[in-house]
Design an enzyme around this catalytic site. Sequence first.
Site, short mmCIF file in Angstrom:
data_model
loop_
_atom_site.label_atom_id
_atom_site.label_comp_id
_atom_site.label_asym_id
_atom_site.label_seq_id
_atom_site.Cartn_x
_atom_site.Cartn_y
_atom_site.Cartn_z
N GLU A 35 0.81 -1.22 0.00
CA GLU A 35 0.00 0.00 0.00
C GLU A 35 0.84 1.26 0.00
O GLU A 35 0.55 2.21 -0.73
CB GLU A 35 -0.97 0.01 1.19
N HIS A 83 -11.54 -4.65 9.58
CA HIS A 83 -12.11 -4.47 8.24
C HIS A 83 -13.36 -3.60 8.25
O HIS A 83 -14.07 -3.57 7.25
CB HIS A 83 -12.51 -5.83 7.65
C1 TPP Z 1 -2.60 -4.68 4.34
C2 TPP Z 1 -3.65 -5.47 3.67
N1 TPP Z 1 -3.87 -5.27 2.37
C3 TPP Z 1 -4.82 -5.97 1.73
C4 TPP Z 1 -5.58 -6.89 2.39
C5 TPP Z 1 -6.64 -7.71 1.67
N2 TPP Z 1 -6.20 -9.09 1.52
C6 TPP Z 1 -6.54 -10.01 2.44
S1 TPP Z 1 -5.82 -11.45 2.18
C7 TPP Z 1 -5.02 -10.92 0.82
C8 TPP Z 1 -4.10 -11.84 0.08
C9 TPP Z 1 -2.98 -12.29 0.93
O1 TPP Z 1 -2.27 -13.30 0.33
P1 TPP Z 1 -1.17 -14.14 1.07
O2 TPP Z 1 -0.38 -13.26 1.96
O3 TPP Z 1 -0.41 -14.88 0.04
O4 TPP Z 1 -1.96 -15.15 2.00
P2 TPP Z 1 -3.10 -16.20 1.61
O5 TPP Z 1 -4.40 -15.46 1.66
O6 TPP Z 1 -2.79 -16.75 0.28
O7 TPP Z 1 -3.05 -17.22 2.69
C10 TPP Z 1 -5.35 -9.59 0.57
C11 TPP Z 1 -4.88 -8.82 -0.59
C12 TPP Z 1 -5.35 -7.04 3.77
N3 TPP Z 1 -6.08 -7.88 4.51
N4 TPP Z 1 -4.38 -6.33 4.38
#
Ligand code: TPP
Lengths: 334, 329
Positions: free
Chosen positions: B63, B132
């Site tokens: 971000e 959230h």
């Molecule tokens: C700082 C932040 N940005 C965006 C999000 C929205 N978001 C939640 S999970 C996710 C993907 C995360 O992927 P990863 O770290 O690979 O973990 P996975 O969900 O695959 O276990 C996103 C973009 C968030 N929760 N926090």
Amino acid sequence: MSRAEDGRVHLTREHALELLRRMMLIRSFEEKCAELYTQEKIRGFLHLYIGEEANAVGVMQALEPEDAIVATYREHGHALARGISASAVMAEMYGKASGSSRGRGGSMHIYDAGHRFYGGNAIVGGGLPLAVGLALADKMQGLTRVTCCFFGEGAAAEGEFHESMNLAALWKLPVLFVCENNGYAMGTALSRSESNPDIAAHAAVFGMPADVVDGMNVVDVEAAARRAAKAVRAGEGPRFIESKTYRFRAHSMFDAELYRDKSEVEEWKKRGPVIRFTKWLLDTGTAHESDIEAIEREVETIVGDAVTFAEAAPWEPVDDLTRDVMSPAKGAVR
Amino acid sequence: MTAMRTITYREAVREALREAMARDERVFLMGEDVGRYGGAYACSKGLIEEFGEERVRDTPLSEAGFTGAGIGAALGGMRPIVEIMTVNFSLLALDQIVNTAATLRHMSGGQMSVPLVIRMATGAGRQLAAQHSHSLECWFAHVPGLRVVSPATVADARGMLWTALEDPDPVVIFEHAALYNDEGEVSAEGDLARDLDRAAVRRSGEDVSIITYSGSLKKALTAADTLSAEGIDSEVIDLRSIRPLDNETILTSVAKTKRAVIVDEGWRTGGLSAEIAARISELRFYDLDAPVERVCSVEVPIPYPRHLETAATPQPDGIMTAVHRTLRR
Ligand SMILES: Cc1ncc(C[n+]2csc(CCOP(=O)(O)OP(=O)(O)O)c2C)c(N)n1
């Protein structure tokens, strides 16, 4: 010497069945959660760990009760693998007052101080600095405990990831970083989000030893975790494990999965951690069909009991809305 | 009369994005999962197919990095639209927004301009718990150098983006997550550039001014309908812009009704409702027949269970009670 201190896996029949039991409990629990979500018993976001069970189960084998765990919003599996009761976790998913976080957190925010389970963080990358701090506190107090921090590969793009890795390495803190690389951050494939998709190589930048492991193989994960935890416990500083894994389900229940082929998912499912380990147990004669069936019945009972418990559990009264914002014991912290 | 058609808030945002990119080659959209995934709230679905990966740019989870890159790209001659999934995650980018985007014009003695648009979802109502669900609009509204708007209707969602892109300064657009599925009317032509400076009177009335914005507008209108059955005639004001605030519309209404109820999904302490109440008491104190009332979120991180989330956030019942108090009923 306790089992966890030993850096090796002793794959007795008993231990192998225990690994399977834990993975099957998570699988069964989460399949139930998906069903309960469609019945609107569980609301909000629900991020299933199905396909990734070998990671939490394997890593937890290397941890002692006094070690700490920091996880993400995809943490039901970690909570169960840590030994938090399925009933407390299920009641939390329902938002009931008997849930592990009094129902305040729901699926994404499971906490359990008794198990040193520090959540449950829904800000991607947000858990890493926390893990560094927990480990710093241990180091400053002369405690030989490990803080184990789970996160997805998506977090590796965040500044908090790099800052935390640097701090942990710089101060030689007892952190075990476990990156569960399931290939996708929501809909973004790793190759589309990292200039260098070799996640373990990121650790090298900080001079942190890293291991890459097949995250679909619970025994490999356990072995890697034991080696790493042993080094961390011995005061050698942080260790990093990149576990290559895959989530079989959508990112959350809102995801239409437009970003990956069904055939890719099917390929990975063939290498699923439960299927593969079960087959190995049967092929090697370590276990018999009847053992597997007994575990199936056992986990079904646990999950069924958890649902019964959650259904019967009370809602927190609205009058208590503002409890637990601040401690009532102002000034009590020494 | 112009012909009208009905679309959802989400479609309005998408149409506005498509129109902006078709109209100006410098406009591009960037953020997490805006491309292949189609946007966390599906606002940009289909746009990557239409405009390609360069202009519908998926970013890593970074971000601070991509918001700052948006500032740089704006400085460099582009017209970026940065999407941050929700205001909760924008906290990771707050440094870039507050320390850079908002200050560059002034720090550079007027030489630099940051024509950047940042869109983000906000608000509670979907049982997403305390990381959230928060409404932090007032943090941004606190900062000189930013313009902050909050479309509460489908037509505003459709029209505000273009006006924001025309602005030479950074504009933050808050889209309440509970509004995306709402339907509303927009004009058939689609050319709907909206004035960003003025609040709108969504319902005119004589007895009390209910001042609100974003996701709370619907709740205020619901309360106003119920109150009218009791013979209480409410005026409902939708702020639309929360920085700058449209003093004139607010104060004209209060001068007429002599009573004000402010409804804000943000917390009460140090919130937008406090600012509005202060302005009313500074500038219309002698017109008031009753103390200004505030209906805000309860001072608790938003809890997960439905009944507690509902109790924590403004609801029509609470608005009605506050109106009754101003009328001493
Ligand atoms: C700082 C932040 N940005 C965006 C999000 C929205 N978001 C939640 S999970 C996710 C993907 C995360 O992927 P990863 O770290 O690979 O973990 P996975 O969900 O695959 O276990 C996103 C973009 C968030 N929760 N926090």
